[in-house]
Design a protein around this motif. Structure first.
Motif, PDB file in Angstrom:
ATOM      1  N   SER A 250       0.798  -1.227   0.000  1.00  0.00           N
ATOM      2  CA  SER A 250       0.000   0.000   0.000  1.00  0.00           C
ATOM      3  C   SER A 250       0.830   1.276   0.000  1.00  0.00           C
ATOM      4  CB  SER A 250      -0.934  -0.006   1.216  1.00  0.00           C
ATOM      5  OG  SER A 250      -0.172  -0.054   2.419  1.00  0.00           O
ATOM      6  N   ASN A 251       2.160   1.170   0.136  1.00  0.00           N
ATOM      7  CA  ASN A 251       3.010   2.362   0.158  1.00  0.00           C
ATOM      8  C   ASN A 251       3.400   2.733  -1.273  1.00  0.00           C
ATOM      9  OD1 ASN A 251       4.695   4.461   0.829  1.00  0.00           O
ATOM     10  ND2 ASN A 251       6.302   3.172   1.748  1.00  0.00           N
ATOM     11  N   ALA A 252       2.678   3.676  -1.838  1.00  0.00           N
ATOM     12  CA  ALA A 252       2.943   4.092  -3.221  1.00  0.00           C
ATOM     13  C   ALA A 252       4.194   4.949  -3.346  1.00  0.00           C
ATOM     14  CB  ALA A 252       1.740   4.855  -3.773  1.00  0.00           C
ATOM     15  N   ASP A 253       4.705   5.505  -2.247  1.00  0.00           N
ATOM     16  CA  ASP A 253       5.892   6.363  -2.299  1.00  0.00           C
ATOM     17  C   ASP A 253       7.205   5.574  -2.334  1.00  0.00           C
ATOM     18  OD1 ASP A 253       4.234   8.576  -2.218  1.00  0.00           O
ATOM     19  OD2 ASP A 253       4.273   8.656  -0.008  1.00  0.00           O
ATOM     20  N   ALA A 254       7.163   4.287  -2.016  1.00  0.00           N
ATOM     21  CA  ALA A 254       8.391   3.486  -2.024  1.00  0.00           C
ATOM     22  C   ALA A 254       8.887   3.295  -3.452  1.00  0.00           C
ATOM     23  CB  ALA A 254       8.135   2.135  -1.376  1.00  0.00           C
TER      24      ALA A 254
END
Length: 379
Positions: free
Chosen positions: A57-61
């Motif tokens: 769910s971490n789109a910034d990674a």
């Protein structure tokens, strides 16, 4: 957390010992654990960190499927374990020499040298299933009770009567094996008065669980009083009493002996406590002087431990044929020659041949039988 709280009732004697050697061994365990945690703790923390940062769910990674190398990361991965291994190697090398159980103590506590103190001599014998302690300076012996003055070095000499055991007092020092026919050593010191547990840390049979004793750390006055108590005992440890004590028995109570048979510990160490049995030291002395030839093969048998020989049930007799000087051997040989018929000195020239100059024996030739004749003779 409640289960962890229950551990508060445990006695971590290994981590809270009362002797300087055990304290140094405790420090070695702590240092080694901390050095290894320098890698383990960051790795465990990074496992949690990476799982959280690179969750789905971490789109910034960052998503870098083609990444394969980082010089800085490689330096960290290889340099940190290498430095830890170097530190562990240095600690292990120094402690191996400084904590050598055969090495005489150079201190009894941090900053307190032991060079002017004469060590207390204690000879230890692991029996089935009890412990026997000799105090050669005082001529006494005890069963399942060990007493030593506080802040005085103790020099243990350790052996066993039958199977291998392990002499272990966690509050005093690490375990040392006790083996029949061999002698191991341990130098240690107790720095706090108290009563501590001692036991065998090596399984040795049915009575192993009861093979325990108490180690008392006392002041010098208390030690002198205990020696006087032992000397006031009515029991004497003779060879016969030892052979009876050596027999397997379980949960043996404390015994004090006011007197000990001369050189009993040496006889136990050389496996010749039974009267008339050859000692290992005697056999080694013979071997050092050239041995007894074929007779030595017979003499090796008494060195083997055989519990049946202790109760007289064995009918096998083993003995030394003779030990003599060269002059005695020559005289014995001359006496032997004078009572026996001298052999014929004429050399034999071949197997089955007559001696030179003797009449040849008659030679009878028997012709071979034909097959028909052999069948007829068998019938």
């Amino acid at each position: 957390m409640p289960l962890v709280a229950l551990l508060g009732g445990c006695n971590f004697v290994v981590m809270n010992p009362a002797g300087d050697i055990a304290v140094q061994q405790r420090d070695l365990v702590v240092i080694s654990t901390v050095l290894m945690l320098l890698i383990i703790v960051p790795v465990m923390a990074l496992i949690v960190f990476f799982a959280w940062k690179y969750r789905q769910s971490n789109a910034d990674a960052k998503y870098e499927p083609d990444w394969d190398h980082s010089t800085h990361l490689e330096l960290v991965i290889w340099s940190m374990p290498l430095l830890i291994i170097i530190c562990l190697g240095a600690v292990t090398w120094s402690s191996t020499h400084l904590l050598d159980p055969y090495r005489r103590l150079d201190r009894i506590a941090p900053g307190n040298a032991a060079s002017l103190l004469e060590p207390l001599q204690v000879e230890v014998v692991a029996l089935d299933w009890k412990w026997l302690f000799f105090y050669p300076e005082y001529g006494i012996a005890t069963v399942n009770e060990l007493v030593a003055p506080v802040d005085r070095p103790v020099r243990f000499k350790i052996t066993a009567s039958s199977v291998m055991n392990s002499f272990y007092i966690p509050a005093l020092a690490g375990q040392i094996y006790a083996m029949p026919g061999m002698e191991t050593k341990l130098h240690a010191v107790i720095n706090k008065a108290g009563v501590y547990d001692g036991f065998s840390a090596n399984y040795s049979g049915a009575g192993f669980s009861g093979m325990r004793f108490k180690f008392h750390g006392v002041d010098q006055a208390g030690f002198d009083a205990w020696i006087a108590k032992a000397k006031a005992s009515s029991e004497t440890l003779s060879r016969e009493a030892y052979l009876e004590l050596e027999k397997p028995s379980e949960n043996v109570p404390v015994r004090l002996y006011k007197e000990v048979a001369p050189d009993l510990y040496k006889a136990i160490l050389n496996m010749c406590a039974q009267p008339g049995k050859m000692c290992m030291s005697e056999m080694m002395a013979m071997d050092a002087k050239g041995g007894l030839g074929l007779a030595s093969a017979r003499n090796i048998l008494p060195l083997k431990y055989n519990i049946s020989m202790l109760d007289g049930s064995s009918s096998t007799k083993n003995y030394v044929a003779s030990v003599c000087t060269l002059a005695e051997a020559a005289r014995e040989a001359a006496d032997h020659r004078s009572t026996t018929t001298p052999p014929d000195p004429t050399p034999v020239t071949g197997a089955g041949l007559t001696r030179p100059g003797a009449a040849p024996a008659p030679f009878n030739f028997t012709p071979a039988l034909s097959p028909a004749e052999r069948r007829a003779s068998n019938t």
